[in-house]
Write a protein that holds these residues in place. Structure first.
Motif, short mmCIF file in Angstrom:
data_model
loop_
_atom_site.label_atom_id
_atom_site.label_comp_id
_atom_site.label_asym_id
_atom_site.label_seq_id
_atom_site.Cartn_x
_atom_site.Cartn_y
_atom_site.Cartn_z
N ILE A 1 0.72 -1.34 -0.06
CA ILE A 1 -0.06 -0.10 -0.10
C ILE A 1 0.70 1.21 -0.07
N ALA A 2 2.17 1.28 0.59
CA ALA A 2 2.77 2.36 0.80
C ALA A 2 3.15 3.11 -0.80
N ALA A 3 3.50 1.87 -1.76
CA ALA A 3 3.79 2.23 -3.12
C ALA A 3 3.22 3.38 -3.76
N PRO A 4 1.68 3.05 -3.87
CA PRO A 4 0.98 4.08 -4.60
C PRO A 4 0.67 5.29 -3.82
N LEU A 5 0.56 5.22 -2.26
CA LEU A 5 0.44 6.26 -1.70
C LEU A 5 1.51 7.50 -1.89
N ILE A 6 2.71 6.65 -1.81
CA ILE A 6 3.88 7.71 -2.20
C ILE A 6 4.01 8.36 -3.70
N ILE A 7 3.74 7.46 -4.49
CA ILE A 7 3.88 7.71 -5.94
C ILE A 7 2.97 8.85 -6.17
N PHE A 8 1.68 8.80 -6.00
CA PHE A 8 0.80 9.46 -6.18
C PHE A 8 0.75 10.97 -5.34
N SER A 9 1.30 10.73 -4.16
CA SER A 9 1.46 12.11 -3.26
C SER A 9 2.50 12.92 -3.89
N VAL A 10 3.50 12.14 -4.29
CA VAL A 10 4.58 13.06 -4.98
C VAL A 10 4.39 13.56 -6.17
N ILE A 11 3.47 12.86 -7.13
CA ILE A 11 3.00 13.28 -8.43
C ILE A 11 2.02 14.61 -8.19
N SER A 12 1.15 14.46 -7.21
CA SER A 12 0.24 15.55 -6.98
C SER A 12 1.03 16.66 -6.43
N ALA A 13 1.89 16.52 -5.76
CA ALA A 13 2.84 17.79 -5.51
C ALA A 13 3.43 18.25 -6.52
N VAL A 14 4.11 17.64 -7.51
CA VAL A 14 4.81 18.14 -8.46
C VAL A 14 3.90 18.89 -9.47
N LEU A 15 2.45 18.27 -9.61
CA LEU A 15 1.62 19.07 -10.56
C LEU A 15 1.31 20.56 -9.83
N ILE A 16 0.93 20.43 -8.45
CA ILE A 16 0.69 21.81 -7.85
C ILE A 16 1.83 22.82 -8.17
N TYR A 17 3.09 22.28 -7.90
CA TYR A 17 4.34 23.00 -8.03
C TYR A 17 4.44 23.57 -9.34
N PHE A 18 4.12 22.69 -10.22
CA PHE A 18 4.23 23.05 -11.92
C PHE A 18 3.16 24.17 -12.19
N GLY A 19 1.95 24.01 -11.76
CA GLY A 19 0.83 24.82 -11.79
C GLY A 19 1.06 26.18 -11.35
N ILE A 20 1.66 26.21 -10.05
CA ILE A 20 2.06 27.65 -9.73
C ILE A 20 3.25 28.16 -10.12
N VAL A 21 4.09 27.48 -10.16
CA VAL A 21 5.61 28.43 -10.56
C VAL A 21 5.69 28.38 -12.20
N GLU A 22 5.22 27.16 -12.91
CA GLU A 22 5.55 27.35 -14.23
C GLU A 22 4.34 27.94 -15.14
N LYS A 23 3.25 27.57 -14.44
CA LYS A 23 1.94 28.22 -15.42
C LYS A 23 1.27 29.40 -14.61
N GLY A 24 1.85 29.80 -13.44
CA GLY A 24 1.49 31.24 -12.74
C GLY A 24 0.30 31.12 -12.38
N PHE A 25 -0.63 30.01 -11.76
CA PHE A 25 -1.70 30.09 -11.13
C PHE A 25 -1.42 30.50 -9.73
N GLU A 26 -2.43 31.38 -9.25
CA GLU A 26 -2.62 31.93 -7.66
C GLU A 26 -2.93 30.75 -6.98
N VAL A 27 -2.33 30.65 -5.68
CA VAL A 27 -2.60 29.88 -4.69
C VAL A 27 -4.08 29.52 -4.49
N PRO A 28 -5.10 30.63 -4.34
CA PRO A 28 -6.43 30.04 -4.14
C PRO A 28 -7.02 29.62 -5.37
N SER A 29 -6.65 29.62 -6.66
CA SER A 29 -6.87 28.91 -7.77
C SER A 29 -6.63 27.55 -7.94
#
Length: 215
Positions: A31-59
């Motif tokens: 169970i640890a494998a998918p929990l870690i994998i998708f938590s990391v991917i989600s964090a990367v997506l959020i980072y990319f959306g804010i830093v690279e795509k310029g989305f505001e945090v509330p959005s």
């Protein structure tokens, strides 16, 4: 014919799904494998959306919550209509049993409480392509929430089968899923939430004890 018949489950052991040892190994997931994998991917997506795509945090928060909520709907649909697909021929029976029926036979098999990461990553990629084509860059925040919805679902599902019922408000999730496994496999399809069972009329029927207690 119901894809998963109501029969007494086995609380020990594990079923062998494939004669090929490599394929068989892939069906077992810690169970640890998918929990870690998708938590990391989600964090990367959020980072990319804010830093690279310029989305505001509330959005990003709103997109995240939208994706998280939407996952609960997809979870319900897949569990009800794919995992419990009516068995009409041997090939479909094999598919349904491999995907979900084995879990009903061995609900305490901790290595089969999550989809193999290889398959879930492929599905995540498909969802990303769909969301990106429909909503453009908004997909980064939306998919991040969607994948964390999946992560939360895995956490709930694993906990329900691996741990004792807690003495708090979360016990409703234990009871709801237990009814699906042990009493009414054609009801209570929601795992992370009973919301969609309420909306689509698949809440469990009250047993005689519950009915008498409510009067």
């Amino acid at each position: 014919m119901e894809a998963t018949k109501h029969k007494r489950p086995k609380h020990k052991g594990s079923a062998k799904l494939f004669s090929n040892p490599i394929l068989e190994k892939l069906t077992h997931t810690h169970i640890a494998a998918p929990l870690i994998i998708f938590s990391v991917i989600s964090a990367v997506l959020i980072y990319f959306g804010i830093v690279e795509k310029g989305f505001e945090v509330p959005s990003m928060i709103l997109l995240f919550l939208g994706g998280f909520f939407f996952f609960t709907f997809i979870e319900y649909l897949m569990h009800r209509y794919l995992y419990h697909l009516p068995v009409t021929n041997p090939k479909r029976e094999k598919f349904v049993y491999t995907m979900h029926g084995v879990h009903h036979d061995y609900p305490k098999d901790k290595d089969r409480l999550a989809m193999p990461p290889v398959l879930s990553l492929i599905l995540a990629t498909v969802f990303f392509i769909i969301y990106r084509s429909v909503m453009g860059d908004y997909a980064f925040g939306f998919l991040a929430g969607f994948l964390m919805g999946y992560t939360a679902y895995l956490g709930v599902h694993y906990s329900v089968h691996a741990f004792k019922v807690p003495n708090n408000f979360l016990k409703i999730l234990w009871h709801h899923h237990s009814i699906h496994h042990y009493r009414e496999p054609d009801k209570a399809f929601g795992v992370s939430s009973p919301l969609w069972d309420v909306i689509f009329g698949t809440m469990p029927r009250k047993n005689p004890v519950e009915q008498s207690a409510s009067h």
